[in-house]
Design an enzyme around this catalytic site. Structure first.
Site, mmCIF file in Angstrom:
data_model
loop_
_atom_site.group_PDB
_atom_site.id
_atom_site.type_symbol
_atom_site.label_atom_id
_atom_site.label_comp_id
_atom_site.label_asym_id
_atom_site.label_seq_id
_atom_site.Cartn_x
_atom_site.Cartn_y
_atom_site.Cartn_z
ATOM 1 N N GLY A 1 0.716 -1.221 0.028
ATOM 2 C CA GLY A 1 0.043 0.094 0.008
ATOM 3 C C GLY A 1 0.958 1.344 -0.070
ATOM 4 O O GLY A 1 0.470 2.378 0.816
ATOM 5 N N GLY A 2 2.047 1.315 -0.465
ATOM 6 C CA GLY A 2 2.893 2.383 -0.804
ATOM 7 C C GLY A 2 2.520 3.392 -1.950
ATOM 8 O O GLY A 2 0.972 3.756 -1.927
ATOM 9 N N GLN A 3 3.223 3.942 -2.565
ATOM 10 C CA GLN A 3 2.979 5.068 -3.473
ATOM 11 C C GLN A 3 2.063 4.378 -4.530
ATOM 12 O O GLN A 3 1.005 5.103 -4.854
ATOM 13 C CB GLN A 3 4.224 5.467 -4.060
ATOM 14 C CG GLN A 3 5.120 6.131 -3.163
ATOM 15 C CD GLN A 3 4.599 7.573 -2.724
ATOM 16 O OE1 GLN A 3 3.445 7.908 -2.838
ATOM 17 N NE2 GLN A 3 5.371 8.313 -2.566
ATOM 18 N N ILE A 4 2.264 3.265 -5.114
ATOM 19 C CA ILE A 4 1.408 2.961 -6.290
ATOM 20 C C ILE A 4 0.160 2.269 -5.597
ATOM 21 O O ILE A 4 -0.942 2.618 -6.229
ATOM 22 C CB ILE A 4 2.131 1.830 -7.207
ATOM 23 C CG1 ILE A 4 3.472 2.467 -7.799
ATOM 24 C CG2 ILE A 4 1.139 1.280 -8.330
ATOM 25 C CD1 ILE A 4 4.117 1.144 -8.797
ATOM 26 N N ASP B 1 -0.533 -4.557 3.825
ATOM 27 C CA ASP B 1 0.840 -4.265 4.014
ATOM 28 C C ASP B 1 1.423 -4.921 5.129
ATOM 29 O O ASP B 1 0.771 -5.447 5.815
ATOM 30 C CB ASP B 1 1.260 -2.706 4.012
ATOM 31 C CG ASP B 1 2.571 -2.338 3.333
ATOM 32 O OD1 ASP B 1 3.431 -2.820 3.734
ATOM 33 O OD2 ASP B 1 2.278 -1.474 2.351
ATOM 34 N N ARG C 1 12.977 1.628 -7.105
ATOM 35 C CA ARG C 1 14.490 1.905 -7.286
ATOM 36 C C ARG C 1 14.617 3.296 -6.800
ATOM 37 O O ARG C 1 13.776 3.973 -6.629
ATOM 38 C CB ARG C 1 14.537 2.195 -8.920
ATOM 39 C CG ARG C 1 14.614 0.887 -9.759
ATOM 40 C CD ARG C 1 15.140 1.124 -11.006
ATOM 41 N NE ARG C 1 14.254 1.722 -12.127
ATOM 42 C CZ ARG C 1 14.373 2.148 -13.002
ATOM 43 N NH1 ARG C 1 15.301 2.302 -13.695
ATOM 44 N NH2 ARG C 1 13.186 2.647 -13.962
ATOM 45 N N ASN D 1 13.060 -8.162 -3.445
ATOM 46 C CA ASN D 1 11.607 -8.391 -3.787
ATOM 47 C C ASN D 1 11.204 -9.871 -4.133
ATOM 48 O O ASN D 1 10.340 -10.214 -3.972
ATOM 49 C CB ASN D 1 11.459 -7.552 -5.147
ATOM 50 C CG ASN D 1 11.292 -5.954 -4.572
ATOM 51 O OD1 ASN D 1 11.355 -5.575 -3.531
ATOM 52 N ND2 ASN D 1 11.152 -5.160 -5.799
ATOM 53 N N ASN E 1 9.093 -4.923 -9.221
ATOM 54 C CA ASN E 1 10.362 -4.937 -10.024
ATOM 55 C C ASN E 1 11.401 -5.855 -9.564
ATOM 56 O O ASN E 1 11.326 -6.044 -8.287
ATOM 57 C CB ASN E 1 10.896 -3.479 -10.368
ATOM 58 C CG ASN E 1 10.192 -3.035 -11.782
ATOM 59 O OD1 ASN E 1 9.898 -3.637 -12.719
ATOM 60 N ND2 ASN E 1 10.165 -1.752 -11.482
ATOM 61 N N HIS F 1 10.312 -5.503 -19.515
ATOM 62 C CA HIS F 1 10.082 -4.159 -18.869
ATOM 63 C C HIS F 1 11.434 -3.707 -18.495
ATOM 64 O O HIS F 1 11.934 -3.651 -17.332
ATOM 65 C CB HIS F 1 9.283 -4.083 -17.723
ATOM 66 C CG HIS F 1 9.079 -2.731 -17.107
ATOM 67 N ND1 HIS F 1 8.485 -1.597 -17.663
ATOM 68 C CD2 HIS F 1 9.336 -2.275 -15.928
ATOM 69 C CE1 HIS F 1 8.294 -0.876 -16.931
ATOM 70 N NE2 HIS F 1 8.856 -1.062 -15.763
HETATM 71 P P1 A3D Z 1 6.623 1.679 -2.175
HETATM 72 O O1 A3D Z 1 5.965 3.055 -2.358
HETATM 73 O O2 A3D Z 1 7.974 1.549 -1.479
HETATM 74 O O3 A3D Z 1 5.502 0.597 -1.810
HETATM 75 C C1 A3D Z 1 5.797 -0.687 -1.544
HETATM 76 C C2 A3D Z 1 4.818 -1.344 -0.466
HETATM 77 O O4 A3D Z 1 5.329 -2.649 -0.278
HETATM 78 C C3 A3D Z 1 5.413 -0.651 0.995
HETATM 79 O O5 A3D Z 1 4.297 -0.091 1.472
HETATM 80 C C4 A3D Z 1 5.989 -1.692 1.621
HETATM 81 O O6 A3D Z 1 5.684 -1.578 2.938
HETATM 82 C C5 A3D Z 1 5.162 -2.904 0.945
HETATM 83 N N1 A3D Z 1 5.689 -4.227 1.232
HETATM 84 C C6 A3D Z 1 6.992 -4.568 1.681
HETATM 85 N N2 A3D Z 1 7.065 -6.040 2.131
HETATM 86 C C7 A3D Z 1 5.754 -6.462 1.885
HETATM 87 C C8 A3D Z 1 5.161 -7.653 1.942
HETATM 88 N N3 A3D Z 1 5.931 -8.618 2.260
HETATM 89 N N4 A3D Z 1 3.833 -7.618 1.977
HETATM 90 C C9 A3D Z 1 2.985 -6.694 1.569
HETATM 91 N N5 A3D Z 1 3.580 -5.414 1.411
HETATM 92 C C10 A3D Z 1 4.960 -5.155 1.603
HETATM 93 O O7 A3D Z 1 6.906 1.325 -3.823
HETATM 94 P P2 A3D Z 1 5.934 1.788 -5.049
HETATM 95 O O8 A3D Z 1 4.401 1.690 -4.644
HETATM 96 O O9 A3D Z 1 6.522 3.035 -5.682
HETATM 97 O O10 A3D Z 1 6.590 0.621 -6.065
HETATM 98 C C11 A3D Z 1 6.101 -0.772 -5.908
HETATM 99 C C12 A3D Z 1 6.822 -1.702 -6.726
HETATM 100 O O11 A3D Z 1 6.450 -1.333 -8.047
HETATM 101 C C13 A3D Z 1 8.416 -1.587 -6.653
HETATM 102 O O12 A3D Z 1 9.139 -2.722 -6.807
HETATM 103 C C14 A3D Z 1 8.662 -1.023 -8.074
HETATM 104 O O13 A3D Z 1 10.035 -1.057 -8.442
HETATM 105 C C15 A3D Z 1 7.696 -1.424 -8.970
HETATM 106 N N6 A3D Z 1 7.413 -0.544 -10.283
HETATM 107 C C16 A3D Z 1 7.205 -1.002 -11.176
HETATM 108 C C17 A3D Z 1 6.481 -0.591 -12.489
HETATM 109 C C18 A3D Z 1 6.316 -1.340 -13.681
HETATM 110 O O14 A3D Z 1 6.233 -0.731 -14.538
HETATM 111 C C19 A3D Z 1 6.252 -2.748 -13.642
HETATM 112 C C20 A3D Z 1 6.207 1.016 -12.326
HETATM 113 C C21 A3D Z 1 6.578 1.655 -11.373
HETATM 114 C C22 A3D Z 1 7.086 0.709 -9.886
#
Ligand code: A3D
Length: 311
Positions: A11-14, A34, A85, A98, A123, A178
């Site tokens: 439940g982070g940014q995305i 989360d 990243r 991951n 990712n 990707h």
């Molecule tokens: P972020 O805001 O850090 O959110 C990730 C969340 O995952 C955090 O709230 C963590 O607490 C939670 N988390 C960690 N471990 C666990 C677990 N075991 N169970 C449940 N939740 C957990 O990151 P984000 O939302 O910016 O990005 C998330 C992922 O998407 C990253 O790996 C990015 O690299 C990836 N991403 C992929 C794309 C694609 O187009 C494929 C684009 C942008 C980001």
């Protein structure tokens, strides 16, 4: 009729933005899951979104949890669990951390909702979706990776900016992994049905393709703290909506290829039909020799990361 249950793992940014968009589209009730340390954060996000509903009258219910039992029997899972990243990192640098998270998530989803449709975003995408598939043992149509939808949206954006035409009228696709080896299929891009190659010089097209390949990194550099989240969230919503409403949209997604485009046993970005059966079909088409070569390069990159998972 019962409402759909949509579970967001991470439940982070995305994840937070997906919750907002899913509520606004009333796709169903949303549970943001989360880790225990972040339970307050996702409960807070859920409550905040609950409190914006009265303005527009959405009836979706949003909640936060760190208890796996709360996502039992959800029909869709969108996984963003993991770390994003930072400047100077490539997507492959995230693999070790991951992968451990993805294995745990796959085991739990298998237990709580074995019939669900799962969209992986974490990712390095092509390896993470493979890992989910292997560990969960889900049928291939129930597992897909979100990447091509985003990469194509980025390509569309840059084409619209270049031509000064509405982004709505730009049609194009980006295939492959990707990463920096992704393959924009420029010769098939159109603006309102007019071939893009008739509108933009070869040199500018090359520059636009390159900007698309590195579009994620461009945002990471600007943010300085993490990666893109608004457009990734909307891309995942498009896929979830097509499944839940059986729209049969054709979206470039990381689907398991079993012979399509000459690829065997890997998840890679290909035009996929998403409907109530999950990934119902891959639309194969004749590709040129240079595109074959580019797909073979991107497949090598995917194979290398998948090999590192040891699965
Ligand atoms: P972020 O805001 O850090 O959110 C990730 C969340 O995952 C955090 O709230 C963590 O607490 C939670 N988390 C960690 N471990 C666990 C677990 N075991 N169970 C449940 N939740 C957990 O990151 P984000 O939302 O910016 O990005 C998330 C992922 O998407 C990253 O790996 C990015 O690299 C990836 N991403 C992929 C794309 C694609 O187009 C494929 C684009 C942008 C980001």
């Amino acid at each position: 009729m019962k409402r759909n249950k949509i579970a967001l793992i991470g439940g982070g940014q995305i994840g937070g933005n997906i919750a907002l968009l899913a509520a606004q589209k009333e796709l169903g009730d949303i549970i943001i899951f989360d880790i225990p340390n972040a339970e307050g954060m996702v409960k807070g996000k859920a409550l905040d979104i609950m409190q914006l509903r009265p303005h527009d009258g959405y009836d979706a219910h949003i909640s936060g949890t760190s208890n796996w039992e709360d996502v039992k029997d959800a029909s869709v899972f969108i996984i963003t669990a993991g770390i994003p990243r930072k400047p100077g990192m490539n997507r492959e640098d995230l693999l070790e951390i991951n992968l451990g998270i993805m294995k745990d998530v796959a085991e739990n989803i298998k237990e709580q909702a074995p019939n669900s449709f799962v969209v992986v975003i974490s990712n390095p995408l092509d390896a993470m979706v493979y890992a989910f598939y292997k560990v969960s043992g889900f049928p291939k149509n129930q597992v897909v990776g979100m990447a091509g939808a985003l990469d194509s949206a980025r390509f569309r954006t840059f084409i619209a900016m270049e031509t000064g035409c509405s982004v709505q009228d730009v049609s194009c696709m980006v295939l492959g992994g990707h990463g920096d080896t992704m393959v924009p299929i420029t010769r098939l891009a159109t603006v309102g049905g007019v071939p893009l190659t008739n509108l933009v010089s070869e040199k500018r097209l090359e520059e636009i393709e390159n900007r698309t390949r590195f579009a994620g990194g461009e945002i990471v550099k600007l943010f300085g703290t993490g990666s893109a989240y608004y457009a990734p969230a909307q891309s995942a919503i498009e896929m979830a909506e097509s499944y839940l409403r059986d729209k049969k949209r054709v979206i470039p997604c990381a689907s398991l290829c079993e012979g399509e485009f000459g690829i065997e046993g890997y998840f890679i970005g290909v035009p996929s039909v998403i409907g109530s059966g999950g990934v119902e079909r891959i639309l194969e088409f004749d590709i040129l020799n240079e595109e074959k070569q580019a797909l073979s390069n991107t497949l090598d990159a995917v194979k290398k990361t998948v090999k590192e998972t040891g699965l």
